[in-house]
Structures are given as C-alpha cells and as structure tokens.
Design a protein around this motif. Structure first.
Motif, PDB file in Angstrom:
ATOM      1  N   GLY A 163       0.683  -1.161   0.036  1.00  0.00           N
ATOM      2  CA  GLY A 163       0.020   0.005   0.201  1.00  0.00           C
ATOM      3  C   GLY A 163       0.765   1.372   0.117  1.00  0.00           C
ATOM      4  O   GLY A 163       0.579   2.127  -0.720  1.00  0.00           O
ATOM      5  N   ALA A 164       2.084   1.337   0.799  1.00  0.00           N
ATOM      6  CA  ALA A 164       2.920   2.460   0.941  1.00  0.00           C
ATOM      7  C   ALA A 164       3.528   2.628  -0.458  1.00  0.00           C
ATOM      8  O   ALA A 164       3.544   3.824  -0.913  1.00  0.00           O
ATOM      9  CB  ALA A 164       3.778   2.174   1.785  1.00  0.00           C
ATOM     10  N   LYS A 165       4.029   1.725  -1.126  1.00  0.00           N
ATOM     11  CA  LYS A 165       4.566   1.913  -2.386  1.00  0.00           C
ATOM     12  C   LYS A 165       3.404   2.324  -3.510  1.00  0.00           C
ATOM     13  O   LYS A 165       3.809   3.102  -4.431  1.00  0.00           O
ATOM     14  CB  LYS A 165       5.236   0.494  -2.937  1.00  0.00           C
ATOM     15  N   ALA A 166       2.459   1.627  -3.368  1.00  0.00           N
ATOM     16  CA  ALA A 166       1.395   2.008  -4.390  1.00  0.00           C
ATOM     17  C   ALA A 166       1.070   3.288  -4.352  1.00  0.00           C
ATOM     18  O   ALA A 166       0.759   4.192  -5.121  1.00  0.00           O
ATOM     19  CB  ALA A 166       0.054   1.149  -4.080  1.00  0.00           C
ATOM     20  N   LEU A 167       0.819   4.016  -2.984  1.00  0.00           N
ATOM     21  CA  LEU A 167       0.243   5.090  -2.718  1.00  0.00           C
ATOM     22  C   LEU A 167       1.662   6.287  -3.100  1.00  0.00           C
ATOM     23  O   LEU A 167       1.354   7.236  -3.518  1.00  0.00           O
ATOM     24  CB  LEU A 167       0.088   5.472  -1.135  1.00  0.00           C
ATOM     25  N   PRO A 217       7.536  -4.836  -0.245  1.00  0.00           N
ATOM     26  CA  PRO A 217       6.337  -5.053  -0.205  1.00  0.00           C
ATOM     27  C   PRO A 217       6.530  -6.882  -0.470  1.00  0.00           C
ATOM     28  O   PRO A 217       7.687  -7.161  -1.058  1.00  0.00           O
ATOM     29  CB  PRO A 217       5.827  -4.646  -1.564  1.00  0.00           C
ATOM     30  N   VAL A 218       5.671  -7.711  -0.296  1.00  0.00           N
ATOM     31  CA  VAL A 218       5.474  -8.977  -0.454  1.00  0.00           C
ATOM     32  C   VAL A 218       5.652  -9.188  -2.214  1.00  0.00           C
ATOM     33  O   VAL A 218       5.015  -8.498  -2.680  1.00  0.00           O
ATOM     34  CB  VAL A 218       4.551  -9.767   0.046  1.00  0.00           C
ATOM     35  N   GLU A 219       6.734 -10.201  -2.380  1.00  0.00           N
ATOM     36  CA  GLU A 219       7.080 -10.205  -3.913  1.00  0.00           C
ATOM     37  C   GLU A 219       5.670 -10.900  -4.642  1.00  0.00           C
ATOM     38  O   GLU A 219       5.227 -11.714  -3.949  1.00  0.00           O
ATOM     39  CB  GLU A 219       8.252 -11.034  -4.265  1.00  0.00           C
ATOM     40  N   GLY A 220       5.547 -10.210  -5.841  1.00  0.00           N
ATOM     41  CA  GLY A 220       4.500 -10.751  -6.648  1.00  0.00           C
ATOM     42  C   GLY A 220       3.093 -10.317  -6.371  1.00  0.00           C
ATOM     43  O   GLY A 220       2.084 -10.674  -7.095  1.00  0.00           O
ATOM     44  N   ILE A 221       2.915  -9.400  -5.295  1.00  0.00           N
ATOM     45  CA  ILE A 221       1.491  -8.983  -5.184  1.00  0.00           C
ATOM     46  C   ILE A 221       1.145  -7.889  -5.957  1.00  0.00           C
ATOM     47  O   ILE A 221       1.836  -7.189  -6.419  1.00  0.00           O
ATOM     48  CB  ILE A 221       1.432  -8.555  -3.490  1.00  0.00           C
ATOM     49  N   LYS A 222      -0.062  -7.784  -6.163  1.00  0.00           N
ATOM     50  CA  LYS A 222      -0.566  -6.520  -6.992  1.00  0.00           C
ATOM     51  C   LYS A 222      -0.657  -5.459  -6.024  1.00  0.00           C
ATOM     52  O   LYS A 222      -1.308  -5.353  -5.100  1.00  0.00           O
ATOM     53  CB  LYS A 222      -2.073  -7.009  -7.449  1.00  0.00           C
ATOM     54  N   LEU A 223      -0.039  -4.364  -6.476  1.00  0.00           N
ATOM     55  CA  LEU A 223      -0.124  -3.250  -5.511  1.00  0.00           C
ATOM     56  C   LEU A 223      -1.428  -2.386  -5.836  1.00  0.00           C
ATOM     57  O   LEU A 223      -2.095  -2.020  -6.829  1.00  0.00           O
ATOM     58  CB  LEU A 223       1.010  -2.118  -6.190  1.00  0.00           C
ATOM     59  N   SER A 224      -1.916  -1.985  -4.688  1.00  0.00           N
ATOM     60  CA  SER A 224      -3.163  -1.277  -4.542  1.00  0.00           C
ATOM     61  C   SER A 224      -3.151  -0.179  -3.558  1.00  0.00           C
ATOM     62  O   SER A 224      -2.587  -0.368  -2.426  1.00  0.00           O
ATOM     63  CB  SER A 224      -4.408  -2.423  -4.047  1.00  0.00           C
ATOM     64  N   VAL A 225      -3.618   0.976  -3.961  1.00  0.00           N
ATOM     65  CA  VAL A 225      -3.425   2.037  -3.071  1.00  0.00           C
ATOM     66  C   VAL A 225      -4.390   1.816  -1.850  1.00  0.00           C
ATOM     67  O   VAL A 225      -4.325   2.650  -0.596  1.00  0.00           O
ATOM     68  CB  VAL A 225      -3.870   3.547  -3.647  1.00  0.00           C
ATOM     69  N   TRP A 226      -5.604   1.262  -1.830  1.00  0.00           N
ATOM     70  CA  TRP A 226      -6.430   0.729  -0.733  1.00  0.00           C
ATOM     71  C   TRP A 226      -6.020   0.005   0.170  1.00  0.00           C
ATOM     72  O   TRP A 226      -6.386  -0.014   1.371  1.00  0.00           O
ATOM     73  CB  TRP A 226      -7.607   0.129  -1.559  1.00  0.00           C
ATOM     74  N   ASN A 227      -4.760  -0.553  -0.157  1.00  0.00           N
ATOM     75  CA  ASN A 227      -4.196  -1.212   1.177  1.00  0.00           C
ATOM     76  C   ASN A 227      -3.387  -0.128   2.092  1.00  0.00           C
ATOM     77  O   ASN A 227      -3.080  -0.604   3.252  1.00  0.00           O
ATOM     78  CB  ASN A 227      -3.083  -2.015   0.545  1.00  0.00           C
TER      79      ASN A 227
END
Length: 578
Positions: A127-131, A290-300
């Motif tokens: 979430g932090a990276k997506a944001l 972030p955990v590898e391979g997950i889809k980044l989402s700002v909602w997290n």
C-alpha cells in the motif's frame, strides 16, 4: 592521546565539576524555593542536554546526562558526591518509571508503537509503495512534492504526533526519488504538525488550550466569555503558526534555501539514484519491502490509514461524550443530551476528550483492520501479519526511549524551577507594547529549554493573561494578542529544541538524523520567528490589525528568503525522475 586517556580526563573533569556543583548548592539555604535556591543553575540540566546533543549527536546519551544532572542537583545535601551520585541515580530511575506510568505518556508511547506496526503492515501489503507511486505521478517535481507533503500535513490536522508518523513514511520515498533531502522533508512534516494542530478547532490540543485560556481570564475576573471564543479570536494573531505554514509554500515554490538546509539540498541534488542515503540514529521503514508478486493497491494504504484518522476523530468524540455524562457538570451534560451532534456539542465533547486514550483506540482498530486485510487478501498468513506488526513496533522503540528521557528531563526541569527562574528574570517592568513580544520570546525560551509546548503553555498562560490585563488596564484585544503569544511562542521554541517530543517524532517518521533535522530547521524557525516579532507582535502590541501584519509578513518572508537564500535548482532532477 589514546582513548583510555581521553576517558580518564573526562571522568576526572566530571568528578571535579560535580564536586564544585555540590559545594555551590550545599552553600545555599535548603528550605528556599528551588528556582531561588539554584538560581542560574536551574538552566544547567536543559543546557547540558541541548549542548551535548549538538556536540556528540547522541540524543539518548545527552538526555540521560541532562536528567542525571538535574537529579544530582536535587539530591545535594552536603559535599559528599558519592552518596549524592547514588541517590541521583536511584531518583532518576524512579523518575523514568513515573513518566512511563503516567497514563498520558503511556498512551502516547503505545499509539506511536501501534502506528509503527500499521506502517510496516501497509508497506508489506504494497500500500505504501502504491500510494507513493500514485503521489509521484502527480508530485513529479521537487516543488510539487514539497507542496503535496504540506497539503497532506494539513489534512492530518487533528494531532501532531500522528501527523509526524503518518506523513513522513508516506512521502519519504517520493522525496528520495526526486532528490529532496530528508532534512527538508522533516522540516515540512514538523512545520505542519504542531502549527496546524495548534490552530485547528478539532484537535488534541484544543482541550488544553481553551482550558488554560478560560482559567486565565477567570483569574482576572472575566467570566462572561468562553475559552473557545477567545481561542477563535487568537487564531489571526497566531503569527508564527501562520507564517511558518506559508514559508513552506514560499520555499517550495521558489526552491530557495539558506543555512545548513541549503547544503543538505545541494547534497541531495548531487546524489546518484543508486547511492545509499546515509542516515544516522534514524531507524525507519525503508528496508521493508512489499511481499514479492503481489498486486499493488492504494487501498491497502488508504483503508488502514483512513481507519486511523476517522477512528481517531470518533474516539475523540466518544471519549469526551462519556467523560461529560460521567461527570457532574450539569451544563455540559445538558448539551450532550439535547444536541450531541451539533457544532457546540461536538466541540464540547472534543474539548473534554482524553487524546492519548482516543489515539490508542484508533491505532489499535486500524492495526486490526490492517491485519485482517493482509490475511484476507492472502498477502500474509496470520502469523506473518502479527510478526510484521510487531516488527514495525520495534522500529519505533528508540522513539519511545527518547520520549521517556525527554519527559523525564521535563519533569526534573520542573522540579529544579527552570521555568520559574526564567519568568522571574525576564518579566521585569517594560513598555506595554513590548508585552506580546516578550511573552512570545519567554514562551520560546521555556519551550526550548523544557522541550514541551504543553508544559510551556501551562506554566506561562496563568502569568501572561493577568500581566497583559493589568498593563493594558483591561483591554480585551491587547490581552488576546498576548494570549496568542503564549501559544505560538511555545511552538516556536519547541521547533528549535532538540529535546522536543514532536521534533523527535518528525525525525523518526522521516528517517532523518535527529540533530541534522534540528540544525537545519532551527535556521528557518528563527527566520520566521524574527518576522513574527517585528512584523507580527510588536505592531499588534501597538494596535495594528492582523490584516495589515499578515500580508506584510508574507512579503517580508519572500524578500528575506530571496536576499539571504540561494536557489537550489532541482528542475532537471524532477524532469528526469518523472
């Protein structure tokens, strides 16, 4: 000279200094008030802590020695320094435990730890990276990034502690990518924490501020006003709060810097993209990926942090609501029963809330939400989620240690009478128009020496309101200006002090070396403080309306920055990074 010889000389010098201190104190009358008994020596604990912090850059050691020196002074009965040292050490341990046992302090440390756990979970969920990536698309230049950080700081208006720990970690990767220094990020975060919370009508500060204001006016016989009404009238005269917030915008828009901040920004610009940022004594979350391979989402990020913010506001209200209904003030109870959700009802509840408990409740709820999301989205197992949550708390542990020592130093300073001594020395007979400026400076000195805005307000407000009221022959407008001087002076001194809790949290939240943050911010705070005095409070003391002083002060900041500063041009960096 080898290390053993240096250590021996330091030990010998310390013993001699303690002996001289014992001799000096033991010759004073033991029954006298401490501020009178110790005199100028009351300044020793804060001065030693502050000086050592700048010299050694070891914040924990400096605070520890400051607390010990204060306890040593209080333990002196004769010139036997061995027994005095033993008693001082024992009393220091008790002091630290008492600070930890204080419900307010415990709540603050717990909410800081929980926020650390939330940030780590948000980071592991991506979430932090997506944001940060979403912010980076819009804040694609250093100028925009600083303005975006400023705007985010304004949004987290309800508490300065939460502000420092939320805004810093979110904006740090954006600033790093755009080659903006950690020092500048820490300044923007710190300067949008207490200055915003101090003037927000819904915040953890307002209860203390309005209670002190109401008590001060009651002491001079004015009972037909409310503390909140006076609080609202002080806002246009909170010159330092307003000027420092506008200065951030001016500095960001012009890219002009001066003092140590200019050097920090120049070094950040010259840094290569793959070059590691050296950060001393500033543990952060940058090593967490972030955990590898997950889809980044700002909602997290949005959902847990939103839960924290909204939950805090609800918890503030509920805390005040239940406190009022459980109390004996029938007027407040009537408000809660008749119109609990009106503006007056909400304000009344917030003013009676226990901020430390409310923030802990909100942080615990947000932690649960973050853990449930991490497990529900199959990003982490329940064991891993809890482990990461605890790991985030460990990152904030050093902050808790520093806060405990800072609070202990503040308690010791109160016992030796530092604030009373400063008030006695500086509050001599002066022209009336200087009183608001004197109160601002006095508040700054006490806050700088004690490291606490709250403590400074509590000490100075009962003195400032009667003084201003008497000198002005009951002029309400003049007394309101003087009242604002207490509130803003406390924040100004707090910004300059290396033993301030909010300054410490801003350093930790941005992973900036603490002393680097203090030394770079101090130049900017003093610059704005000078304008506050000469364009804000001196004219206000002469009766000049705020709507003249504020625009003139803004122009003065712009011109002054242009004259003493130098442009650190990041345009090329911003373009290549976007």
């Amino acid at each position: 000279m080898n290390d053993k010889m240096k250590l021996g000389l330091i030990a010998a010098f310390s013993i001699i200094a303690l002996f001289v201190l014992s001799l000096w104190i033991s010759s004073t009358p033991a029954g006298a008030d401490n501020s009178v008994r110790f005199g100028i020596l009351t300044l020793l604990p804060p001065l030693i802590a502050i000086a050592l912090a700048f010299i050694t850059k070891e914040t924990i050691l400096s605070l520890f020695i400051g607390v010990f020196v204060g306890e040593f002074m209080l333990s002196v009965n004769d010139i036997n320094i061995v027994s005095t040292i033993v008693n001082a050490f024992l009393n220091m341990c008790v002091q630290i435990i008492n600070c930890m046992a204080d419900p307010w302090n415990a709540g603050i440390i717990l909410q800081c730890l929980l926020i650390g756990g939330i940030i780590q979970l948000v980071t592991k969920m991506g979430g932090a990276k997506a944001l940060a990536d979403a912010f980076a698309k819009r804040a694609d230049t250093p100028r925009k990034a600083q303005l975006f950080t400023w705007l985010l700081g304004l949004c987290v208006f309800f508490d300065d502690y939460a502000n420092s720990l939320i805004v810093g970690p979110i904006m740090r990767p954006v600033m790093d990518k755009l080659h903006v220094s950690r020092q500048k990020l820490a300044f923007v975060v710190d300067a949008t924490a207490a200055p915003v919370a101090g003037i927000a009508i819904i915040s953890t500060w307002i209860g203390l501020e309005i209670s002190l204001i109401a008590a001060g006016f009651k002491s001079v016989g004015v009972t037909n006003i409310t503390g909140f009404g006076i609080f609202l009238q002080t806002i246009p005269y909170r010159f330092y709060n307003i000027f420092i917030l506008i200065f951030i915008v001016i500095s960001a828009m012009t890219l002009y810097e001066f003092g140590p901040m200019k050097k920090a920004e120049q070094e950040a610009r010259a840094r290569k993209d793959d070059e590691e940022i050296m950060v001393l004594e500033a543990p952060g979350f940058e090593e967490v990926k972030p955990v590898e391979g997950i889809k980044l989402s700002v909602w997290n990020a949005i959902i847990p942090i939103g839960t924290l913010i909204i939950g805090a506001l609800i918890a503030f209200y509920w805390s005040g609501y239940t406190t009022i209904l459980g109390g004996e003030d029938q007027a407040l109870i009537a408000i809660m029963k008749s119109s609990p959700l009106s503006f007056n009802g909400i304000y009344t509840a917030l003013s009676q809330s226990d901020a430390s408990v409310a923030l802990f409740q909100a942080a615990l709820l947000a932690s649960i939400v973050a853990i449930v999301m991490a497990v529900g989205e199959r990003i982490l197992t329940i064991e891993d989620a809890i482990s990461e949550w605890i790991g985030g708390m460990k990152t904030i542990t050093i902050t808790g240690v520093i806060l405990l020592l800072a609070w202990s130093l503040g308690a010791v300073i109160g016992e030796v009478g530092t604030a009373d001594y400063l008030v006695g020395v500086l509050s001599s007979t002066i022209p009336a128009f200087i009183v608001p400026s004197l109160i601002f400076v006095l508040g700054a000195l006490i806050s700088f020496a004690t490291g606490t805005s709250y403590g400074t307000m509590s000490i100075l407000m009962p003195l400032a309101i009667p003084l201003a009221w008497a000198i002005s022959s009951g002029d309400m407008s003049f007394t309101i200006v003087a009242t604002s001087g207490v509130l803003t002076g406390a924040i100004f001194g707090d910004h300059c002090s290396p033993i301030s809790d909010t300054t410490i949290l801003s350093s930790m939240g941005t992973s900036c070396n603490h002393i680097d943050h203090v030394t770079t911010q101090m130049y900017y705070s003093i610059f704005v403080g000078i304008i506050t005095i000469f364009i804000g409070y001196i004219p206000a003391g002469l009766g000049v309306p705020f709507y003249f002083s504020l625009p003139i002060g803004i122009v003065a900041m712009y011109v002054g920055l242009k004259l003493i500063g130098e442009k650190v041009d990041f345009e090329e960096v911003g373009e290549t990074s976007s």
